[in-house]
Write a protein that holds these residues in place. Structure first.
Motif, PDB file in Angstrom:
ATOM      1  N   PRO A  90      -9.230  21.847  -1.163  1.00  0.00           N
ATOM      2  CA  PRO A  90      -8.686  21.141  -0.002  1.00  0.00           C
ATOM      3  C   PRO A  90      -7.176  21.020  -0.093  1.00  0.00           C
ATOM      4  O   PRO A  90      -6.611  20.945  -1.187  1.00  0.00           O
ATOM      5  CB  PRO A  90      -9.356  19.761  -0.075  1.00  0.00           C
ATOM      6  CG  PRO A  90      -9.751  19.607  -1.498  1.00  0.00           C
ATOM      7  CD  PRO A  90     -10.018  20.986  -2.020  1.00  0.00           C
ATOM      8  N   ALA A  91      -6.547  21.012   1.066  1.00  0.00           N
ATOM      9  CA  ALA A  91      -5.092  20.865   1.107  1.00  0.00           C
ATOM     10  C   ALA A  91      -4.725  19.439   0.701  1.00  0.00           C
ATOM     11  O   ALA A  91      -5.446  18.496   1.024  1.00  0.00           O
ATOM     12  CB  ALA A  91      -4.579  21.157   2.506  1.00  0.00           C
ATOM     13  N   PRO A  92      -3.615  19.276  -0.023  1.00  0.00           N
ATOM     14  CA  PRO A  92      -3.227  17.924  -0.411  1.00  0.00           C
ATOM     15  C   PRO A  92      -2.883  17.084   0.817  1.00  0.00           C
ATOM     16  O   PRO A  92      -2.358  17.595   1.804  1.00  0.00           O
ATOM     17  CB  PRO A  92      -2.001  18.129  -1.300  1.00  0.00           C
ATOM     18  CG  PRO A  92      -1.518  19.500  -1.017  1.00  0.00           C
ATOM     19  CD  PRO A  92      -2.687  20.282  -0.507  1.00  0.00           C
ATOM     20  N   ALA A  93      -3.212  15.819   0.734  1.00  0.00           N
ATOM     21  CA  ALA A  93      -2.957  14.920   1.860  1.00  0.00           C
ATOM     22  C   ALA A  93      -1.456  14.709   2.020  1.00  0.00           C
ATOM     23  O   ALA A  93      -0.728  14.586   1.026  1.00  0.00           O
ATOM     24  CB  ALA A  93      -3.641  13.584   1.620  1.00  0.00           C
ATOM     25  N   PRO A  94      -0.975  14.678   3.253  1.00  0.00           N
ATOM     26  CA  PRO A  94       0.458  14.433   3.454  1.00  0.00           C
ATOM     27  C   PRO A  94       0.794  12.996   3.062  1.00  0.00           C
ATOM     28  O   PRO A  94      -0.064  12.112   3.122  1.00  0.00           O
ATOM     29  CB  PRO A  94       0.649  14.655   4.954  1.00  0.00           C
ATOM     30  CG  PRO A  94      -0.690  14.441   5.538  1.00  0.00           C
ATOM     31  CD  PRO A  94      -1.683  14.849   4.502  1.00  0.00           C
ATOM     32  N   PRO A  95       2.041  12.741   2.666  1.00  0.00           N
ATOM     33  CA  PRO A  95       2.399  11.379   2.298  1.00  0.00           C
ATOM     34  C   PRO A  95       2.302  10.447   3.501  1.00  0.00           C
ATOM     35  O   PRO A  95       2.475  10.862   4.648  1.00  0.00           O
ATOM     36  CB  PRO A  95       3.843  11.494   1.804  1.00  0.00           C
ATOM     37  CG  PRO A  95       4.345  12.790   2.333  1.00  0.00           C
ATOM     38  CD  PRO A  95       3.147  13.668   2.547  1.00  0.00           C
ATOM     39  N   ALA A  96       2.006   9.215   3.213  1.00  0.00           N
ATOM     40  CA  ALA A  96       1.880   8.224   4.290  1.00  0.00           C
ATOM     41  C   ALA A  96       3.221   8.063   4.994  1.00  0.00           C
ATOM     42  O   ALA A  96       4.274   8.177   4.363  1.00  0.00           O
ATOM     43  CB  ALA A  96       1.424   6.890   3.712  1.00  0.00           C
ATOM     44  N   PRO A  97       3.206   7.796   6.307  1.00  0.00           N
ATOM     45  CA  PRO A  97       4.468   7.639   7.020  1.00  0.00           C
ATOM     46  C   PRO A  97       5.262   6.465   6.456  1.00  0.00           C
ATOM     47  O   PRO A  97       4.715   5.406   6.166  1.00  0.00           O
ATOM     48  CB  PRO A  97       4.046   7.360   8.461  1.00  0.00           C
ATOM     49  CG  PRO A  97       2.578   7.366   8.491  1.00  0.00           C
ATOM     50  CD  PRO A  97       2.058   7.639   7.137  1.00  0.00           C
ATOM     51  N   GLY A  98       6.529   6.694   6.283  1.00  0.00           N
ATOM     52  CA  GLY A  98       7.405   5.647   5.778  1.00  0.00           C
ATOM     53  C   GLY A  98       7.407   5.533   4.267  1.00  0.00           C
ATOM     54  O   GLY A  98       8.114   4.715   3.717  1.00  0.00           O
ATOM     55  N   THR A  99       6.633   6.361   3.569  1.00  0.00           N
ATOM     56  CA  THR A  99       6.584   6.283   2.116  1.00  0.00           C
ATOM     57  C   THR A  99       7.805   6.975   1.539  1.00  0.00           C
ATOM     58  O   THR A  99       8.120   8.096   1.905  1.00  0.00           O
ATOM     59  CB  THR A  99       5.315   6.956   1.571  1.00  0.00           C
ATOM     60  OG1 THR A  99       4.197   6.308   2.151  1.00  0.00           O
ATOM     61  CG2 THR A  99       5.238   6.854   0.072  1.00  0.00           C
ATOM     62  N   SER A 100       8.464   6.295   0.652  1.00  0.00           N
ATOM     63  CA  SER A 100       9.629   6.885  -0.003  1.00  0.00           C
ATOM     64  C   SER A 100       9.149   7.879  -1.046  1.00  0.00           C
ATOM     65  O   SER A 100       8.298   7.551  -1.875  1.00  0.00           O
ATOM     66  CB  SER A 100      10.466   5.787  -0.666  1.00  0.00           C
ATOM     67  OG  SER A 100      11.449   6.365  -1.488  1.00  0.00           O
ATOM     68  N   SER A 101       9.668   9.075  -1.016  1.00  0.00           N
ATOM     69  CA  SER A 101       9.241  10.069  -1.989  1.00  0.00           C
ATOM     70  C   SER A 101       9.782   9.730  -3.373  1.00  0.00           C
ATOM     71  O   SER A 101       9.303  10.238  -4.365  1.00  0.00           O
ATOM     72  CB  SER A 101       9.709  11.463  -1.562  1.00  0.00           C
ATOM     73  OG  SER A 101      11.117  11.480  -1.498  1.00  0.00           O
ATOM     74  N   ARG A 102      10.785   8.855  -3.438  1.00  0.00           N
ATOM     75  CA  ARG A 102      11.345   8.482  -4.732  1.00  0.00           C
ATOM     76  C   ARG A 102      10.598   7.307  -5.355  1.00  0.00           C
ATOM     77  O   ARG A 102      10.837   6.968  -6.491  1.00  0.00           O
ATOM     78  CB  ARG A 102      12.824   8.144  -4.589  1.00  0.00           C
ATOM     79  CG  ARG A 102      13.627   9.358  -4.141  1.00  0.00           C
ATOM     80  CD  ARG A 102      15.083   9.106  -4.122  1.00  0.00           C
ATOM     81  NE  ARG A 102      15.395   7.826  -3.457  1.00  0.00           N
ATOM     82  CZ  ARG A 102      16.609   7.383  -3.260  1.00  0.00           C
ATOM     83  NH1 ARG A 102      17.637   8.093  -3.649  1.00  0.00           N
ATOM     84  NH2 ARG A 102      16.813   6.235  -2.664  1.00  0.00           N
ATOM     85  N   ALA A 103       9.719   6.678  -4.620  1.00  0.00           N
ATOM     86  CA  ALA A 103       8.931   5.574  -5.160  1.00  0.00           C
ATOM     87  C   ALA A 103       7.838   6.142  -6.061  1.00  0.00           C
ATOM     88  O   ALA A 103       7.157   7.092  -5.693  1.00  0.00           O
ATOM     89  CB  ALA A 103       8.314   4.755  -4.043  1.00  0.00           C
ATOM     90  N   PRO A 104       7.679   5.572  -7.247  1.00  0.00           N
ATOM     91  CA  PRO A 104       6.659   6.110  -8.162  1.00  0.00           C
ATOM     92  C   PRO A 104       5.243   5.796  -7.699  1.00  0.00           C
ATOM     93  O   PRO A 104       5.017   4.861  -6.940  1.00  0.00           O
ATOM     94  CB  PRO A 104       6.972   5.385  -9.480  1.00  0.00           C
ATOM     95  CG  PRO A 104       7.620   4.117  -9.068  1.00  0.00           C
ATOM     96  CD  PRO A 104       8.391   4.429  -7.816  1.00  0.00           C
TER      97      PRO A 104
END
Length: 146
Positions: A90-104
């Motif tokens: 399966p394709a990886p789920a897209p990040p949630a809207p507003g989620t910072s990619s720099r947040a661990p």
């Protein structure tokens, strides 16, 4: 008298190997160490365990498949096992809207909830991080350093 299988009948092992070979799976399933009814294989970088469960009335094997997305594997016939193993990942789920990619994704070994990741630099996230640090006993040093 035990009704659980003690070993996989050779004809069922051959049937599974032939079906996997016809589907283009080059990896040959091998017996899982310490088990006489579970086979292990890796296909497209994904590990699978195929466990022999029983023999159906029509002389068909029933398998339990455990692997990615199949943690408590369902019971299936050979064709279904092969179809699941050969299905594209399966394709990886897209990040949630507003989620910072720099947040661990984890903090001190705990998964970070999405609402905290979305506002990682907010006061609410600061207090969440402080709560986790308190729970694990890793409070930040708040005395001045010499």
């Amino acid at each position: 008298m035990s009704v659980l299988p003690r070993a996989i009948p050779p004809k069922f092992t051959k049937q599974l190997r032939d079906a996997l070979a016809q589907a283009g799976v080059r990896c040959v399933p091998t017996l899982k160490p310490g088990s006489s009814i579970a086979l292990s294989l890796t296909h497209q970088g994904r590990p699978w365990e195929v466990r022999y469960v029983a023999q159906e009335a029509n002389d068909l094997p029933v398998w339990q498949l455990v692997g990615p997305g199949q943690e408590r594997g369902p019971l299936a016939l050979t064709e279904d096992v092969v179809a699941t193993i050969t299905a594209p990942p399966p394709a990886p789920a897209p990040p949630a809207p507003g989620t910072s990619s720099r947040a661990p994704r984890t903090h001190l070994g705990f998964p970070v909830p999405e609402f905290v990741r979305a506002d990682w630099h907010s006061e609410r996230a600061y207090w969440w991080r402080l709560g986790v640090a308190t729970a694990v006993g890793k409070l930040p040093a708040n005395r001045p350093r010499p």
